[in-house]
Design a protein around this motif. Structure first.
Motif, PDB file in Angstrom:
ATOM      1  N   SER A  29       1.167   4.105  -3.114  1.00 28.86           N
ATOM      2  CA  SER A  29       0.756   5.499  -2.928  1.00 28.86           C
ATOM      3  C   SER A  29       1.744   6.479  -3.545  1.00 28.86           C
ATOM      4  CB  SER A  29       0.601   5.793  -1.430  1.00 28.86           C
ATOM      5  OG  SER A  29       1.868   5.782  -0.783  1.00 28.86           O
TER       6      SER A  29
ATOM      7  N   SER B 131       0.815  -1.223   0.000  1.00 28.35           N
ATOM      8  CA  SER B 131       0.000   0.000   0.000  1.00 28.35           C
ATOM      9  C   SER B 131       0.845   1.267   0.000  1.00 28.35           C
ATOM     10  CB  SER B 131      -0.955  -0.011   1.195  1.00 28.35           C
ATOM     11  OG  SER B 131      -0.240  -0.166   2.412  1.00 28.35           O
ATOM     12  N   SER B 132       1.873   1.337   0.833  1.00 26.77           N
ATOM     13  CA  SER B 132       2.699   2.548   0.882  1.00 26.77           C
ATOM     14  C   SER B 132       3.429   2.765  -0.430  1.00 26.77           C
ATOM     15  CB  SER B 132       3.702   2.454   2.034  1.00 26.77           C
ATOM     16  OG  SER B 132       3.049   2.409   3.270  1.00 26.77           O
TER      17      SER B 132
ATOM     18  N   ALA C 205       9.465   2.970   0.043  1.00 27.94           N
ATOM     19  CA  ALA C 205       8.262   3.004   0.879  1.00 27.94           C
ATOM     20  C   ALA C 205       7.701   1.615   1.177  1.00 27.94           C
ATOM     21  CB  ALA C 205       7.183   3.847   0.188  1.00 27.94           C
TER      22      ALA C 205
END
Length: 723
Positions: A253, A249-250, A283
């Motif tokens: 993004s 997810s990070s 990330a």
């Protein structure tokens, strides 16, 4: 005979033609192709080989069996063709060829694989490409003779022009179509070396020099395809660690990140550009399992190596005479232990590959040292026939062995990334410098233990040598070379020493370590030469002999070594008084058929520091096809090896690699480069290699100079004055 050709990169005129020939030097065939690269023929059919084509504008493009990595092989092979073709050097070009092992196999390495390594490219190409040029010339002459209605014996070729005394003239391109219809000569005569105009002259400017000097040369890193995604991979922090889980997810993004997928070597972040992929990887949250990971430190590994050296060896590489009897009768015995670190290849262009699938055709872009091996692995990974794999051979920004891995990891990563997005876009996998240094592969860390004995007259009578280190070849496509438990890549340069020692033994202890290793420029010679040449120097001192005279006395069966030692002594002014604080050291070594002697001059600053000021290098590599490139290879090899000898090392702390860029993995810097003088022994012998032979001698030459300065021997690398 059915010949199938791969899709052309760009349209070729019907008048362009290929020179084709048999692998064993059989007659050559001229064919009208639809593209310049011949696809793999069925095994049951007669193999044909494609070496060059001539375009309507008379440009001669050589199809090189060897990848250009900066060593100048394109220019070297073009020189061979131009010589026999009597071409103008200005019309020569070269591209990388692939797709048929039978066409482009390396004849000096068994002929079973297309490969650029072992300093063998010119050796493999010398007859092959000269015959291609000579055959093309003969067919051009036949075409001109038929068109002008004159005897072929009256037709001359010079500087790319075919001419007759009547005044008739034609360029190669003018005759290409007619030449393609001529019968292929059963055999062609090659020029007498005394008639060579290009070979040995150094007249051909490197084919890539202008493009590289102006920044226009493209590499794999420069490949851009429509809709292409760039991927970087989060590799495990420890060798042998496995992926447990990850949270994308990070990473997703981050602007530009398209997908995050698990692959066999880690987790890949695919993005619209390289920067987004890198930021996405930063990330990314990943969890690893370490049950099978290598967690030992370099210091711990070396301690284990020392303990193993005291135990029985796992194999004997070579033995002759009675070493124990020689030792017992010795007047002096010299013992030494040497330690060598892991070393990275660190090519300027880190690893990369571009992959695209369209239907059942898989297309790759890359500069690989074993292209057909990579194509085979790619076909298996993508589940397509080998014939459906098209490789676009690109220039490589350095290699040193790193672009020839047995598992073709970079190709596997690219294919798995593309499969992970259902092949909907081309994918480039790009390693960073940090990946290059921390994700492996390295020259093995090694320990050497040597005992050598002198008789009362100062003659070397016994030598016992133990090498402790990892095997590179075991478990790879070269596993058959591991004989009687001995990996020759670990002992080369020691087990086959030219020094005549009546009682001589080299033992091996292979270690099991989870750190991935690989052949590194000059492979085993890189550490064995250091051991041999520093120990020989130490023995000369113990015998009270001049280092060069001591060597020559042991080389009476090796005239090439004696010759280069004599020349280097003369050119370096061996025996002449040096300025205060300056000292000399010498080393000589044979690497893959070429013999190199070097004398290094160092200045001792009196405070524990030193500088390498001058290196005199003499190389015997047979016929010097392109002398300027040989000099450049010697200069580059010396700079490359000096960085490794003085500074470079890959170390591990609890299994984690400490170095991740050039601030911590030191290579030679421009202000450290010494003055280098290169002398090529003029010979008419068949050529040997120049890409690696300059690497092994410089370390021991410098170390021997330092021993002359300080009276202490450096046995731990990188060089430390307190070693």
């Amino acid at each position: 005979m059915t010949i199938r050709f791969k899709e052309p990169k760009q349209p070729l005129s019907r008048r362009a033609f290929l020179v084709l020939g048999g692998a064993a030097g059989a007659g050559l065939t001229l064919s009208l192709p639809t593209a310049p690269v011949l696809a793999e023929d069925k095994p049951a059919q007669t193999p044909f080989e494609a070496y060059l084509h001539i375009a309507p504008d008379s440009t001669v493009t050589v199809l090189s069996a060897h990848v250009e990595m900066g060593q100048g092989i394109f220019s070297g092979i073009a020189t061979l063709v131009a010589e026999e073709l009597d071409a103008d050097l200005a019309q020569m070009r070269a591209v990388g060829a692939s797709g048929n092992t039978k066409l482009y196999n390396n004849v000096t390495m068994g002929g079973t694989m297309q490969e650029t390594q072992g300093s063998s490219a010119i050796m493999s190409s010398f007859d092959r490409y000269r015959r291609a040029g000579a055959t093309a010339r003969a067919m051009l002459v036949s075409a001109a003779a038929a068109e002008w209605r004159v005897p072929a014996s009256e037709v001359a070729v010079e500087n790319g022009v075919v001419a007759h005394a009547s005044g008739k003239r034609a360029r190669f391109g003018d005759l290409a179509e007619a030449a393609a219809r001529q019968p292929v000569p059963a055999d062609v005569a090659l020029k007498d070396p005394k008639d060579w105009r290009h070979i040995g002259s150094g007249q051909l400017r490197r084919l890539d020099s202008v493009a590289k000097s102006t920044g226009r040369q493209d590499y794999t890193i420069d490949v851009k395809l429509p809709s292409m995604l760039t991927a970087v991979v989060a590799h495990p922090p420890l060798f042998g660690a496995k992926l447990k889980s990850f949270d994308p997810s990070s990473a997703k993004s981050v602007k530009g990140v398209v997908e995050v997928i698990a692959i066999s070597h880690g987790v890949a972040v695919l993005a619209e550009n390289t920067w987004a992929a890198i930021k996405g990887r930063e990330a990314l949250i990943v969890e690893w399992t370490y049950d099978q990971a290598e967690r030992r430190s370099s210091k711990q590994l070396m301690e284990e190596y020392r303990a193993l050296a005291d135990q029985a060896p796992t194999a004997i590489a070579v033995t002759r005479g009675d070493v124990n009897a020689g030792m017992s009768s010795a007047a002096k015995v010299v013992e030494a232990t040497y330690e060598f670190p892991y070393l990275a290849h660190a090519p300027l262009e880190p690893l990369n590959t571009v992959v695209r699938r369209q239907g059942d055709t898989l297309e790759l872009w890359g500069g690989y040292q074993m292209p057909d091996h990579y194509q085979t692995i790619a076909a298996q990974a993508a589940a397509v026939p080998y014939d459906n794999v098209k490789l676009n051979v690109t220039m490589a920004g350095g290699g040193f062995g790193r672009r020839g891995t047995p598992d073709a990891q970079i190709v596997i990563e690219a294919i798995e990334c593309a499969k992970g997005i259902d092949w909907r876009a081309p994918v480039k996998v790009q390693w960073t410098r940090e990946d290059d240094l921390t994700a492996g592969r390295y020259r093995p860390m090694c320990l050497h233990v040597v005992r050598a004995a002198l008789d009362p007259d100062g003659k070397l009578i016994a030598w016992k040598h133990r090498v402790v280190g990892q095997s590179i070849l075991s478990g790879t496509q070269y596993d058959q070379y591991v004989q009687n438990g001995v990996d020759p890549s670990l002992t080369e340069g020691a087990a086959d020493t030219p020094y005549t020692v009546p009682n001589f033994t080299v033992e091996v202890t292979h270690t099991e370590v989870g750190v991935p290793t690989l052949w590194w420029r000059s492979v085993g010679h890189s550490h064995n030469a250091y051991v041999m040449e520093t120990m020989i120097d130490e023995l000369a001192a113990a015998a009270g002999s001049d280092p060069i005279e001591f060597r020559m006395a042991l080389l009476h069966e090796s005239p090439r070594h004696i010759r280069v030692l004599g020349i280097v002594a003369e050119k370096a002014g061996w025996g002449l008084t040096l300025p205060a604080g300056r000292f000399r050291g010498v080393a000589v070594h044979e690497t893959y058929g070429s013999v190199v002697a070097q004398v290094a001059e160092v200045t001792d600053d009196g405070e524990g520091g030193f500088r390498v000021d001058r290196v005199v290098c003499v190389i015997d590599c047979g016929t010097a096809v392109t002398p300027d490139q040989i000099r450049a290879q010697m200069e580059g090899s010396i700079g490359f090896a000096l960085g490794a000898i003085l500074h470079s090392e890959v170390t591990l702390n609890d299994g984690v690699v400490d170095q991740n860029n050039f601030d911590t993995y030191r290579v030679l810097r421009i202000n450290e480069m010494p003055k280098i003088e290169v002398h090529i022994v003029p010979l008419a012998d068949p050529p040997t290699g120049a890409g690696e032979a300059g690497v092994p001698p410089i370390g021991p030459a410098v170390a021997n100079a330092l021993a002359a300065a300080a009276g202490r021997r450096a046995r731990v690398l990188p060089l430390r004055r307190d070693a």
